[in-house]
Motif scaffolding. Structure first.
Motif, PDB file in Angstrom:
ATOM      1  N   GLU A  44       0.838  -1.196   0.000  1.00 35.47           N
ATOM      2  CA  GLU A  44       0.000   0.000   0.000  1.00 35.47           C
ATOM      3  C   GLU A  44       0.879   1.255   0.000  1.00 35.47           C
ATOM      4  O   GLU A  44       0.614   2.225  -0.732  1.00 35.47           O
ATOM      5  N   LYS A  45       1.934   1.221   0.798  1.00 35.56           N
ATOM      6  CA  LYS A  45       2.871   2.341   0.858  1.00 35.56           C
ATOM      7  C   LYS A  45       3.588   2.518  -0.481  1.00 35.56           C
ATOM      8  O   LYS A  45       3.747   3.642  -0.982  1.00 35.56           O
ATOM      9  N   TYR A  46       4.012   1.421  -1.071  1.00 37.21           N
ATOM     10  CA  TYR A  46       4.711   1.466  -2.354  1.00 37.21           C
ATOM     11  C   TYR A  46       3.801   1.986  -3.468  1.00 37.21           C
ATOM     12  O   TYR A  46       4.193   2.857  -4.256  1.00 37.21           O
ATOM     13  N   SER A  47       2.570   1.479  -3.541  1.00 37.51           N
ATOM     14  CA  SER A  47       1.662   1.850  -4.625  1.00 37.51           C
ATOM     15  C   SER A  47       1.176   3.287  -4.522  1.00 37.51           C
ATOM     16  O   SER A  47       0.707   3.863  -5.502  1.00 37.51           O
ATOM     17  N   LYS A  52       8.638   7.519  -6.115  1.00 36.49           N
ATOM     18  CA  LYS A  52       9.470   7.879  -4.968  1.00 36.49           C
ATOM     19  C   LYS A  52      10.261   6.679  -4.481  1.00 36.49           C
ATOM     20  O   LYS A  52      11.460   6.789  -4.183  1.00 36.49           O
ATOM     21  N   VAL A  53       9.604   5.524  -4.404  1.00 33.83           N
ATOM     22  CA  VAL A  53      10.282   4.313  -3.941  1.00 33.83           C
ATOM     23  C   VAL A  53      11.363   3.893  -4.931  1.00 33.83           C
ATOM     24  O   VAL A  53      12.475   3.522  -4.542  1.00 33.83           O
ATOM     25  N   CYS A  54      11.051   3.965  -6.224  1.00 31.40           N
ATOM     26  CA  CYS A  54      12.047   3.608  -7.245  1.00 31.40           C
ATOM     27  C   CYS A  54      13.262   4.522  -7.184  1.00 31.40           C
ATOM     28  O   CYS A  54      14.394   4.089  -7.429  1.00 31.40           O
ATOM     29  N   ALA A  55      13.038   5.791  -6.846  1.00 38.62           N
ATOM     30  CA  ALA A  55      14.148   6.731  -6.722  1.00 38.62           C
ATOM     31  C   ALA A  55      15.029   6.394  -5.524  1.00 38.62           C
ATOM     32  O   ALA A  55      16.233   6.664  -5.531  1.00 38.62           O
ATOM     33  N   PHE A  63      10.345  -4.859  -8.077  1.00 39.48           N
ATOM     34  CA  PHE A  63       9.913  -4.855  -6.687  1.00 39.48           C
ATOM     35  C   PHE A  63       8.884  -5.967  -6.500  1.00 39.48           C
ATOM     36  O   PHE A  63       8.166  -6.333  -7.435  1.00 39.48           O
ATOM     37  N   ALA A  64       8.796  -6.502  -5.282  1.00 41.60           N
ATOM     38  CA  ALA A  64       7.770  -7.491  -4.927  1.00 41.60           C
ATOM     39  C   ALA A  64       7.198  -7.087  -3.580  1.00 41.60           C
ATOM     40  O   ALA A  64       7.932  -7.036  -2.583  1.00 41.60           O
ATOM     41  N   MET A  65       5.924  -6.753  -3.547  1.00 38.37           N
ATOM     42  CA  MET A  65       5.257  -6.258  -2.333  1.00 38.37           C
ATOM     43  C   MET A  65       6.024  -5.081  -1.732  1.00 38.37           C
ATOM     44  O   MET A  65       6.110  -4.919  -0.524  1.00 38.37           O
ATOM     45  N   GLY A  66       6.601  -4.236  -2.605  1.00 42.31           N
ATOM     46  CA  GLY A  66       7.328  -3.056  -2.159  1.00 42.31           C
ATOM     47  C   GLY A  66       8.772  -3.299  -1.789  1.00 42.31           C
ATOM     48  O   GLY A  66       9.506  -2.352  -1.497  1.00 42.31           O
ATOM     49  N   HIS A  67       9.217  -4.555  -1.798  1.00 39.14           N
ATOM     50  CA  HIS A  67      10.612  -4.875  -1.472  1.00 39.14           C
ATOM     51  C   HIS A  67      11.452  -4.859  -2.747  1.00 39.14           C
ATOM     52  O   HIS A  67      11.066  -5.471  -3.752  1.00 39.14           O
ATOM     53  N   PRO A  68      12.611  -4.190  -2.743  1.00 44.34           N
ATOM     54  CA  PRO A  68      13.461  -4.154  -3.938  1.00 44.34           C
ATOM     55  C   PRO A  68      14.128  -5.501  -4.203  1.00 44.34           C
ATOM     56  O   PRO A  68      14.431  -6.255  -3.279  1.00 44.34           O
ATOM     57  N   LEU A  69      14.342  -5.777  -5.481  1.00 42.11           N
ATOM     58  CA  LEU A  69      15.038  -6.987  -5.906  1.00 42.11           C
ATOM     59  C   LEU A  69      16.339  -6.588  -6.579  1.00 42.11           C
ATOM     60  O   LEU A  69      16.385  -5.638  -7.361  1.00 42.11           O
ATOM     61  N   ALA A  70      17.395  -7.310  -6.276  1.00 46.81           N
ATOM     62  CA  ALA A  70      18.709  -7.004  -6.831  1.00 46.81           C
ATOM     63  C   ALA A  70      18.790  -7.405  -8.305  1.00 46.81           C
ATOM     64  O   ALA A  70      18.098  -8.333  -8.741  1.00 46.81           O
ATOM     65  N   PRO A  71      19.657  -6.743  -9.083  1.00 47.81           N
ATOM     66  CA  PRO A  71      19.808  -7.083 -10.505  1.00 47.81           C
ATOM     67  C   PRO A  71      20.264  -8.508 -10.746  1.00 47.81           C
ATOM     68  O   PRO A  71      20.018  -9.066 -11.817  1.00 47.81           O
TER      69      PRO A  71
END
Length: 202
Positions: A44-47, A52-55, A63-71
């Motif tokens: 909910e916070k991410y969406s 802003k989160v991507c920045a 991202f998955a459920m707002g958690h970043p994934l590494a390359p």
């Protein structure tokens, strides 16, 4: 004819060599008994402001459920059938295991961007991606009568029941990418898929 084995002993009754050393853990892991609601709140916070989160995580490929994934992590690979089965297992109160995040962060610049691998999701991508897609209405699952239902159709009582289901979060803390990659591999490559003839129910 029965085969007899030597009785098991927890500790040896003889003195063993002290030179033997088995594999050691690289990272301390802490387990937190959270609920699905924790992840839903994160989404909910991410969406609310994805840009802003991507920045904050400019290195994150997804991202998955707002958690970043590494390359260096693999892409989402679950089929639609696997996603439906996982969401159904949540509704039915199955043990969901735990997802693993890196509880470490460091600012990379004055603009507020985080250094690579900050708060990265190390294990659970397939499950969290399925959960995200379900909550966002990209697929539905059968209800008790077999009719496919979407999250948007549900009343708050059923939503609350779903969100209250336990889903543990495991945490490690490290800035060392080599160690994080090892933790990722340890969780990702430990299982052997079942074949169809090994199914326990029809």
């Amino acid at each position: 004819m029965a085969t007899f084995h030597k009785a098991f002993q927890v500790f040896s009754s003889t003195e063993n060599s002290n030179s033997i050393r088995m594999p050691q853990k690289h990272l301390e892991t802490t387990l937190y008994m959270y609920q699905v609601h924790t992840l839903a709140s994160n989404l909910e916070k991410y969406s609310a402001d994805p840009a802003k989160v991507c920045a904050q995580y400019p290195w994150a490929t997804r991202f998955a459920m707002g958690h970043p994934l590494a390359p260096w992590q693999r892409p989402a690979v679950w089929t639609d059938e696997q996603k439906v089965k996982f969401i159904t297992s949540i509704w039915m109160g199955a043990d969901l295991g735990s997802y693993l995040v890196n509880d470490w962060y460091e600012y990379a610049d004055q603009a507020g961007a985080f250094a690579i691998n900050s708060e990265v999701l190390l294990d659970g991508q397939q499950r969290l991606t399925a959960l995200e897609e379900y909550l966002l209405g990209r697929f539905g699952v059968p209800d008790a009568s077999g009719q496919v239902r979407f999250w948007s159709e549900l009343g708050n009582e059923e939503r609350q029941r779903f969100l209250n289901m336990p889903f543990a979060q495991a945490r490690v803390s490290s800035s060392d990418e080599v160690t994080l990659r090892q933790a990722y591999d340890l969780r990702a490559f430990g299982g052997t898929p079942h074949s169809e003839d090994q199914r326990a129910s029809s």
